[in-house]
Motif scaffolding. Structure first.
Motif, PDB file in Angstrom:
ATOM      1  N   GLU A  11       0.567  18.456  -2.533  1.00 15.74           N
ATOM      2  CA  GLU A  11       1.386  19.638  -2.800  1.00 15.74           C
ATOM      3  C   GLU A  11       2.867  19.322  -2.576  1.00 15.74           C
ATOM      4  OE1 GLU A  11      -1.004  19.853  -0.242  1.00 15.74           O
ATOM      5  OE2 GLU A  11      -2.646  21.015  -1.142  1.00 15.74           O
ATOM      6  N   GLY A  12       3.716  20.315  -2.786  1.00  9.38           N
ATOM      7  CA  GLY A  12       5.155  20.120  -2.603  1.00  9.38           C
ATOM      8  C   GLY A  12       5.540  20.065  -1.136  1.00  9.38           C
ATOM      9  N   CYS A  13       6.243  21.088  -0.665  1.00  6.74           N
ATOM     10  CA  CYS A  13       6.699  21.045   0.729  1.00  6.74           C
ATOM     11  C   CYS A  13       6.673  22.447   1.338  1.00  6.74           C
ATOM     12  CB  CYS A  13       8.114  20.467   0.812  1.00  6.74           C
ATOM     13  SG  CYS A  13       9.348  21.482   0.003  1.00  6.74           S
ATOM     14  N   HIS A  14       6.862  22.512   2.625  1.00 10.09           N
ATOM     15  CA  HIS A  14       6.869  23.808   3.286  1.00 10.09           C
ATOM     16  C   HIS A  14       8.009  24.675   2.731  1.00 10.09           C
ATOM     17  CE1 HIS A  14       7.279  26.856   6.463  1.00 10.09           C
ATOM     18  NE2 HIS A  14       5.972  26.653   6.583  1.00 10.09           N
ATOM     19  N   SER A  15       7.752  25.957   2.582  1.00  9.65           N
ATOM     20  CA  SER A  15       8.707  26.840   1.910  1.00  9.65           C
ATOM     21  C   SER A  15      10.059  26.934   2.625  1.00  9.65           C
ATOM     22  CB  SER A  15       8.095  28.225   1.749  1.00  9.65           C
ATOM     23  OG  SER A  15       7.699  28.715   3.018  1.00  9.65           O
ATOM     24  N   LEU A  18      12.447  24.414   1.006  1.00  8.65           N
ATOM     25  CA  LEU A  18      13.022  24.801  -0.286  1.00  8.65           C
ATOM     26  C   LEU A  18      14.044  25.913  -0.108  1.00  8.65           C
ATOM     27  CD1 LEU A  18       9.961  24.653  -2.710  1.00  8.65           C
ATOM     28  CD2 LEU A  18      11.957  23.132  -2.635  1.00  8.65           C
ATOM     29  N   GLY A 206       4.244  17.923   5.106  1.00  3.80           N
ATOM     30  CA  GLY A 206       5.012  19.093   4.703  1.00  3.80           C
ATOM     31  C   GLY A 206       6.381  18.868   4.137  1.00  3.80           C
ATOM     32  N   ALA A 207       6.852  17.615   4.096  1.00  6.44           N
ATOM     33  CA  ALA A 207       8.135  17.329   3.448  1.00  6.44           C
ATOM     34  C   ALA A 207       7.888  16.833   2.024  1.00  6.44           C
ATOM     35  CB  ALA A 207       8.902  16.282   4.245  1.00  6.44           C
ATOM     36  N   LEU A 208       8.941  16.872   1.195  1.00  4.25           N
ATOM     37  CA  LEU A 208       8.833  16.302  -0.148  1.00  4.25           C
ATOM     38  C   LEU A 208       8.863  14.781  -0.075  1.00  4.25           C
ATOM     39  CD1 LEU A 208      11.247  18.669  -2.075  1.00  4.25           C
ATOM     40  CD2 LEU A 208       8.841  18.282  -2.639  1.00  4.25           C
TER      41      LEU A 208
END
Lengths: 343, 343, 343, 343
Positions: A11-15, A18, A206-208
């Motif tokens: 997945e991407g990263c923690h909101s 962003l 959780g990071a990109l």
């Protein structure tokens, strides 16, 4: 699309990340890691490890962190020591050797190194100058097999390394998972105290992108920045790394995310154990290796993606399941339901 | 805080990118560049260059792109040729040499290479096997000095390289700016046709990170992915690069951003030229090098940040101003006002 | 066959060497440089330089010595500085870069470096960490152009290097010729005192192979032997190197041979100067670069081999003549006769 | 002094070599391997292997030959495969890794590789691009344990390598001993036919220094000379290598010397076998590994030098005895006498 338990970077990263990227998007900042977010994030980490004189560098990924640290620390004729399961040995396309350094491999079932594993390697490398000089011990926590080091184990290893003039380097691609494991008695402070260098892995938690290399040994700090630039690892927009670690370190989000991933894996593990399932290794982090019949594996694979890790016999194989900071209850419960139905 | 004209990577990224990162944040995707965004972005680039058989790889930054390409393309005894202003020569901490390859430097005022510059280098390297073998010509467009190649110049250079068994590699850290310069007659298609390898720079043109390496020469495509992994340049979450190039390539946003940066620089240049200011080099991209009196420089530096590039004499110096995809009219106009007042 | 003035390694070796090789041929000796001849030869050199704490290693050739020293001394991000005529820059197939290190070149007509040449290089390399760190100054004595350093020049350079944390390394492929030049006031003891590392070249001064690397700086001595083995430079039969240096160092044979070579070159030089011949550089060692008309060059080339070094104009070129430890009077006199006849 | 059975490089060289060195000592010859002796020696080798299109290069030693061949043949992401006893793995200070290449080790008791050993390695290296690409199979004949390849074994291995796009490289540091073993059915011609590259070792078979690298695969021949120079392995006085191989190849002296060494070892072996001695491995070359009681070892060591190779139990150890081209009957007989007395 099937839900994937293949890894913890799907997945991407923690909101929060962003959100902060967006919030500060048009702020002008100095480049190459001199931005204020990076500086703040480094401060947070130093406070968290209670070592104000450690030096911290943010880089993009695990292989990059490993090759930077090892090639910076070793002289040309020195080598690293790793458990045979070490990521640097089999999964990094010879990145360490490409910087000129041999890795000595030690066969270990559980992926962990202890002084007694290393002693014979040292003894077998005394034909000076015909052999490489062992100089750095590479360990991972949690390991590539999901196992972890206890405080006592790390203390012993650290003591041994210092007595034998070996550097101790911990690959922390999954350090959050290692430290928040329900059976861990190790803390981040202790890791910083007992290693010469380690890194806090962001990519798998959780990071990109992003790993925070923490250099505790002062003699290894000098001029590290040159190596980062020379190996192409210095981002012009260091803010991308700084903001991520700033958010992850705030209020221990980093550890919360890892703990969540572990818990989701443990739910599946427990459900399986109740049904008598055996495991390839006894893990308490976000990686589990249950041994299942081909039929059950087939059923599960209709709804989920995962790696079939190792064939056990004609009828059974071990699979690898990895949960992440973003693995919700829904797929976990659905997975458990199938287990309950099939076993 | 003062507005900075120091470089084109002081801000974050174009808002479309953050929007799409957010939109697809929780989608599960395959890792290591196999995500759908990367695949789509590669398709868009291939269509844009009209070369379906080129191979495209996304990496994080310019130094990384340069060292990956050059170390992949050359055999151990081969070397690169670069103008003396080349980024690889002076600004990458010996990254190319660290992979084992010499760079031969050619003094050029304008930062551009032509066949007549290269011929004497070839002639001086024929003492086989006592000298390195020149094998790759490295050029930048726009160059480190803001100058650009015309179509005719690139055609001549390309023809010369092919006749002399030299690879032609274009560093495109600012390729957008080069191609959208008001005096450019070169197109992206032509760049793809005339070079063996080039890259489209994202970092200096609206991305957070990212350069798109485009390998046109089929013999250089083989196994490039191994090098990316080995050098620590393969991101687990390739989606971060894929989404950025997907957004940048959509509707030629990439070129619009570069054009905007160029135009803002030209506004300042024109205002200065009206007041009789001389320039270190005659540029039509987002970098300008006006020669100003120390007094004027002092005045400007009270409100703006920029580099004093080169001392001309006791009273005058050249400064470097760089505009970006995100440089608004306001600071540009304010800067021009000071010029008008002071000159 | 024509007599060759092309170089000083066209013949075998001094007869004392072959005699001793034969005499001890069947003695059993320890391998890898632990033989008694090597140990004795090292003692002789230490006595000769009056530095009992220097460490000495024998290797096969000049390129090997250069790459061993430089790659051992520098950290990955550090570089060497050399005059543009330096052997490591143009005549060693990128050997230094192949070990990962850049060489910064300084244009010098006479092939010699002075502090004022190096200062601007240091000043232009302060953009940390974006540039390599200059760390080692490479000089040759005699230089590739046959010129030499005076005691005062070497003292100044040495002082400057120590004040600026630079290592000073002297390539002594032709150190014998440099020190026995009629205009030299430098001694071997002073070379050892003023440099961090240097080597005594055997190959160009009467040995079959062999350079004696002398490491004076204690911090650079550690573990050097590992590098020799790793780079494939450790001979199993170290006796071959030991016996050669033992013979060369006995009764200063090494310096006698070099002096002889110099004297033969000076005879030719003097004869030419009497006839008004100009020289490309004013040398007093075994290399001379007279500028002659094409006609005279043609005449000489009927009887002798030598390199035409540099075209001066349509009618004149400089040639390079090198005499050796084994150049007899006969060819020298014959050569001079032609000069006298033709000029 | 005690007679040494420690290795086969304790003495100088065969007297024919010294004689010819002396005879041609003052002849002027072209440098860097272009001398007439080298050219003639290459011709002799080509005739001997009946392959006029092989290319031959003389270098100084085995580690040098190994690193030159492997670093020249492999692309950065490719690796070598070796038996765990391989010289390149444990006895060359990481020379191969220092050129950037990993070596995959295969545990083998007898030091020999067969297709079935390599297949699982290939199968475990298919996670592209996360793992190195196996590309070269390194074997030694005779091996580091004194064992040899039969014709059939080499044919099978060669066929397998060609089918799997692997290069086959034979380390021939003791090739003479391998081919003249009483049980060998392999010939030098066959070695040249079945390998891509191999070398004929001189250092351990009567030369002062020197290994003759023979490149049979035309695609690997290109530009090899550059690598030799770049790695510091090109001797200015190539005559030293040329004369040695010229003498060794004349009238098969090379093979006579090896055969002699083998025979001396076999005499000791046979004497021991008659007394019931067991051996660590069953060898028929110049290395034997008898297992003896500590008492007998003690007795032998009063008169002879040799390595105690491996402890078997409290009372017994294996020793390593190596005979050479120059091992006379006297020490062999004396050694055998002690055996007969003590056992």
């Amino acid at each position: 699309m099937k839900f994937s338990f293949k890894n913890d970077y799907s997945e991407g990263c923690h909101s929060n990340i962003l959100k902060t990227l967006l919030e500060h998007n048009t702020d002008q900042q100095a480049g190459y890691g001199e931005d204020q977010y990076s500086l703040q994030a480094k401060e947070l980490i130093k406070q968290r490890i209670k070592k104000s004189d450690s030096e911290i560098y943010f880089v993009s990924g695990g292989t990059q962190a490993n090759l930077l640290v090892i090639s910076s620390v070793l002289r040309p004729y020195q080598c690293a020591i790793s458990a045979s399961t070490g990521h640097i040995l089999n999964n990094e396309t010879g990145a360490i050797e490409a910087t000129g350094h041999k890795i000595l491999s030690i066969e270990k079932e559980d992926g962990k190194l202890a002084p007694e594993d290393i002693i014979p390697v040292l003894e077998n490398h005394r034909n000076i100058p015909h052999q490489v000089m062992p100089k750095l011990v590479y360990i991972s926590n949690s390991t590539e097999l999901g196992t972890i080091y206890t405080l006592k184990e790390l203390e012993n290893l650290s003591k041994f390394c210092r007595e034998n003039n070996l550097y101790l380097f911990m690959d922390g691609a999954r350090l959050g998972h290692g430290l928040t494991s329900e059976i861990s008695d190790l803390t981040l402070e202790k890791v910083a105290e007992l290693t010469d260098v380690f890194y806090l892995g962001g990519t798998k938690n959780g990071a990109l992108i992003g790993e925070a290399i923490v250099i505790n040994n002062k003699e290894l700090q000098q001029d590290f920045a040159f190596n980062i630039k020379q190996k192409g690892a210095l981002l012009a927009k260091g803010r991308l790394l700084g903001i991520q670690f700033l958010e992850l370190m705030k209020n221990d989000l980093y550890f919360e995310l890892a703990k969540h991933a572990n818990q989701q894996a443990m739910k599946i593990k427990n459900a399986m154990q109740e049904r008598g399932v055996q495991f390839l290794s006894d893990t308490y982090t976000n990686q589990i290796f249950p041994i299942l019949s081909n039929d059950v594996i087939q059923k599960l694979s209709e709804k989920f993606e995962f790696y079939v890790w190792k064939k056990i016999d004609e009828n059974f194989s071990a699979i690898r399941l990895i949960t992440s900071w973003n693995t919700d209850d829904e797929p976990v419960n659905e997975f458990i339901e199938i287990i309950k139905t099939e076993l």
